[in-house]
Motif scaffolding. Structure first.
Motif, PDB file in Angstrom:
ATOM      1  N   GLY A   6     -19.073   5.945  79.647  1.00  0.00           N
ATOM      2  CA  GLY A   6     -18.664   7.334  79.552  1.00  0.00           C
ATOM      3  C   GLY A   6     -17.817   7.548  78.317  1.00  0.00           C
ATOM      4  N   PHE A   7     -16.841   8.439  78.412  1.00  0.00           N
ATOM      5  CA  PHE A   7     -15.971   8.747  77.297  1.00  0.00           C
ATOM      6  C   PHE A   7     -14.527   8.443  77.662  1.00  0.00           C
ATOM      7  CE2 PHE A   7     -19.757  11.003  76.306  1.00  0.00           C
ATOM      8  CZ  PHE A   7     -19.813  11.030  74.924  1.00  0.00           C
ATOM      9  N   MET A   8     -13.756   8.079  76.642  1.00  0.00           N
ATOM     10  CA  MET A   8     -12.367   7.736  76.865  1.00  0.00           C
ATOM     11  C   MET A   8     -11.521   8.316  75.740  1.00  0.00           C
ATOM     12  SD  MET A   8     -11.103   3.970  77.819  1.00  0.00           S
ATOM     13  CE  MET A   8      -9.439   3.700  78.306  1.00  0.00           C
ATOM     14  N   ASN A   9     -10.305   8.724  76.065  1.00  0.00           N
ATOM     15  CA  ASN A   9      -9.369   9.255  75.101  1.00  0.00           C
ATOM     16  C   ASN A   9      -8.975   8.157  74.122  1.00  0.00           C
ATOM     17  OD1 ASN A   9      -7.008  10.216  73.786  1.00  0.00           O
ATOM     18  ND2 ASN A   9      -6.625  11.608  75.488  1.00  0.00           N
ATOM     19  N   VAL A  10      -9.087   8.438  72.820  1.00  0.00           N
ATOM     20  CA  VAL A  10      -8.771   7.410  71.818  1.00  0.00           C
ATOM     21  C   VAL A  10      -7.298   7.007  71.847  1.00  0.00           C
ATOM     22  CG1 VAL A  10     -10.657   7.955  70.241  1.00  0.00           C
ATOM     23  CG2 VAL A  10      -8.464   9.074  69.937  1.00  0.00           C
ATOM     24  N   LYS A  11      -6.436   7.897  72.320  1.00  0.00           N
ATOM     25  CA  LYS A  11      -5.011   7.569  72.382  1.00  0.00           C
ATOM     26  C   LYS A  11      -4.735   6.452  73.385  1.00  0.00           C
ATOM     27  CE  LYS A  11      -3.464  12.129  70.952  1.00  0.00           C
ATOM     28  NZ  LYS A  11      -2.772  13.352  71.328  1.00  0.00           N
ATOM     29  N   GLU A  12      -5.673   6.221  74.302  1.00  0.00           N
ATOM     30  CA  GLU A  12      -5.519   5.159  75.292  1.00  0.00           C
ATOM     31  C   GLU A  12      -6.000   3.803  74.775  1.00  0.00           C
ATOM     32  OE1 GLU A  12      -7.011   6.177  79.232  1.00  0.00           O
ATOM     33  OE2 GLU A  12      -6.942   8.281  78.659  1.00  0.00           O
ATOM     34  N   LEU A  13      -6.568   3.789  73.582  1.00  0.00           N
ATOM     35  CA  LEU A  13      -7.156   2.560  73.056  1.00  0.00           C
ATOM     36  C   LEU A  13      -6.293   1.981  71.952  1.00  0.00           C
ATOM     37  CD1 LEU A  13     -10.858   3.742  72.871  1.00  0.00           C
ATOM     38  CD2 LEU A  13      -9.809   2.306  74.626  1.00  0.00           C
ATOM     39  N   ALA A  14      -5.723   0.830  72.216  1.00  0.00           N
ATOM     40  CA  ALA A  14      -4.956   0.106  71.206  1.00  0.00           C
ATOM     41  C   ALA A  14      -5.937  -0.707  70.372  1.00  0.00           C
ATOM     42  CB  ALA A  14      -3.938  -0.813  71.867  1.00  0.00           C
ATOM     43  N   THR A  15      -5.782  -0.670  69.065  1.00  0.00           N
ATOM     44  CA  THR A  15      -6.760  -1.337  68.210  1.00  0.00           C
ATOM     45  C   THR A  15      -6.303  -2.709  67.754  1.00  0.00           C
ATOM     46  OG1 THR A  15      -5.896  -0.075  66.367  1.00  0.00           O
ATOM     47  CG2 THR A  15      -7.901   0.752  67.385  1.00  0.00           C
ATOM     48  N   PHE A  16      -6.035  -3.569  68.707  1.00  0.00           N
ATOM     49  CA  PHE A  16      -5.909  -4.986  68.399  1.00  0.00           C
ATOM     50  C   PHE A  16      -7.094  -5.655  69.080  1.00  0.00           C
ATOM     51  CE2 PHE A  16      -4.517  -6.381  72.566  1.00  0.00           C
ATOM     52  CZ  PHE A  16      -3.912  -5.255  73.085  1.00  0.00           C
ATOM     53  N   THR A  17      -7.606  -6.692  68.472  1.00  0.00           N
ATOM     54  CA  THR A  17      -8.873  -7.239  68.936  1.00  0.00           C
ATOM     55  C   THR A  17      -8.822  -8.714  69.310  1.00  0.00           C
ATOM     56  OG1 THR A  17      -9.531  -7.662  66.668  1.00  0.00           O
ATOM     57  CG2 THR A  17     -10.229  -5.559  67.621  1.00  0.00           C
ATOM     58  N   ASP A  18      -7.649  -9.244  69.528  1.00  0.00           N
ATOM     59  CA  ASP A  18      -7.531 -10.665  69.888  1.00  0.00           C
ATOM     60  C   ASP A  18      -8.254 -11.583  68.911  1.00  0.00           C
ATOM     61  OD1 ASP A  18      -5.947 -10.198  72.038  1.00  0.00           O
ATOM     62  OD2 ASP A  18      -7.433 -10.662  73.561  1.00  0.00           O
ATOM     63  N   GLY A  19      -8.216 -11.226  67.638  1.00  0.00           N
ATOM     64  CA  GLY A  19      -8.806 -12.112  66.642  1.00  0.00           C
ATOM     65  C   GLY A  19     -10.290 -11.933  66.425  1.00  0.00           C
ATOM     66  N   GLN A  20     -10.942 -11.011  67.141  1.00  0.00           N
ATOM     67  CA  GLN A  20     -12.370 -10.803  66.917  1.00  0.00           C
ATOM     68  C   GLN A  20     -12.612 -10.319  65.494  1.00  0.00           C
ATOM     69  OE1 GLN A  20     -14.830 -11.638  68.815  1.00  0.00           O
ATOM     70  NE2 GLN A  20     -13.647 -12.170  70.598  1.00  0.00           N
ATOM     71  N   ARG A  21     -11.807  -9.366  65.071  1.00  0.00           N
ATOM     72  CA  ARG A  21     -11.928  -8.845  63.724  1.00  0.00           C
ATOM     73  C   ARG A  21     -10.614  -8.184  63.345  1.00  0.00           C
ATOM     74  NH1 ARG A  21     -16.580  -4.660  62.159  1.00  0.00           N
ATOM     75  NH2 ARG A  21     -17.844  -6.530  62.308  1.00  0.00           N
ATOM     76  N   LYS A  22     -10.215  -8.374  62.107  1.00  0.00           N
ATOM     77  CA  LYS A  22      -9.034  -7.687  61.605  1.00  0.00           C
ATOM     78  C   LYS A  22      -9.409  -6.250  61.287  1.00  0.00           C
ATOM     79  CE  LYS A  22      -7.019 -11.791  59.532  1.00  0.00           C
ATOM     80  NZ  LYS A  22      -6.560 -12.422  58.303  1.00  0.00           N
ATOM     81  N   ILE A  23      -8.405  -5.381  61.271  1.00  0.00           N
ATOM     82  CA  ILE A  23      -8.613  -3.997  60.900  1.00  0.00           C
ATOM     83  C   ILE A  23      -8.458  -3.891  59.381  1.00  0.00           C
ATOM     84  CG2 ILE A  23      -7.769  -1.627  61.140  1.00  0.00           C
ATOM     85  CD1 ILE A  23      -9.054  -2.736  63.677  1.00  0.00           C
TER      86      ILE A  23
END
Length: 90
Positions: A6-23
């Protein structure tokens, strides 16, 4: 196992990826400059045993959505994945 699509509010998503990929700011700029809603794909998330959500794939897209003021993004949330399985989905 897929728990939610479905859809989710972007404010609820922290953009750390446990080392999968750097930002990378250059990647965010590139996506932003070439953005089209028709190319937006679902952000893959893993809901871990402690209830936290971790981005498997889509951290840059989440950052672009925040930058552009897009309130919600499509998501697929998996439950019960190990970190090794999360890496395979990435």
């Amino acid at each position: 196992m897929i728990n939610y699509c479905g859809f989710m509010n972007v404010k609820e998503l922290a953009t750390f990826t446990d080392g999968q990929r750097k930002i990378y700011k250059d990647r965010i700029k590139n996506i932003h400059d070439n953005y089209t809603e028709y190319l937006t794909t679902s952000v893959l998330l893993s809901k871990r045993e402690d209830g936290s959500l971790h981005i498997i794939d889509g951290a840059h897209r989440v950052e672009v959505a925040k930058l552009m003021g897009i309130p919600k993004v499509p998501v697929i949330i998996f439950t019960g994945l190990t970190q090794q399985e999360e890496a395979k989905y990435f």
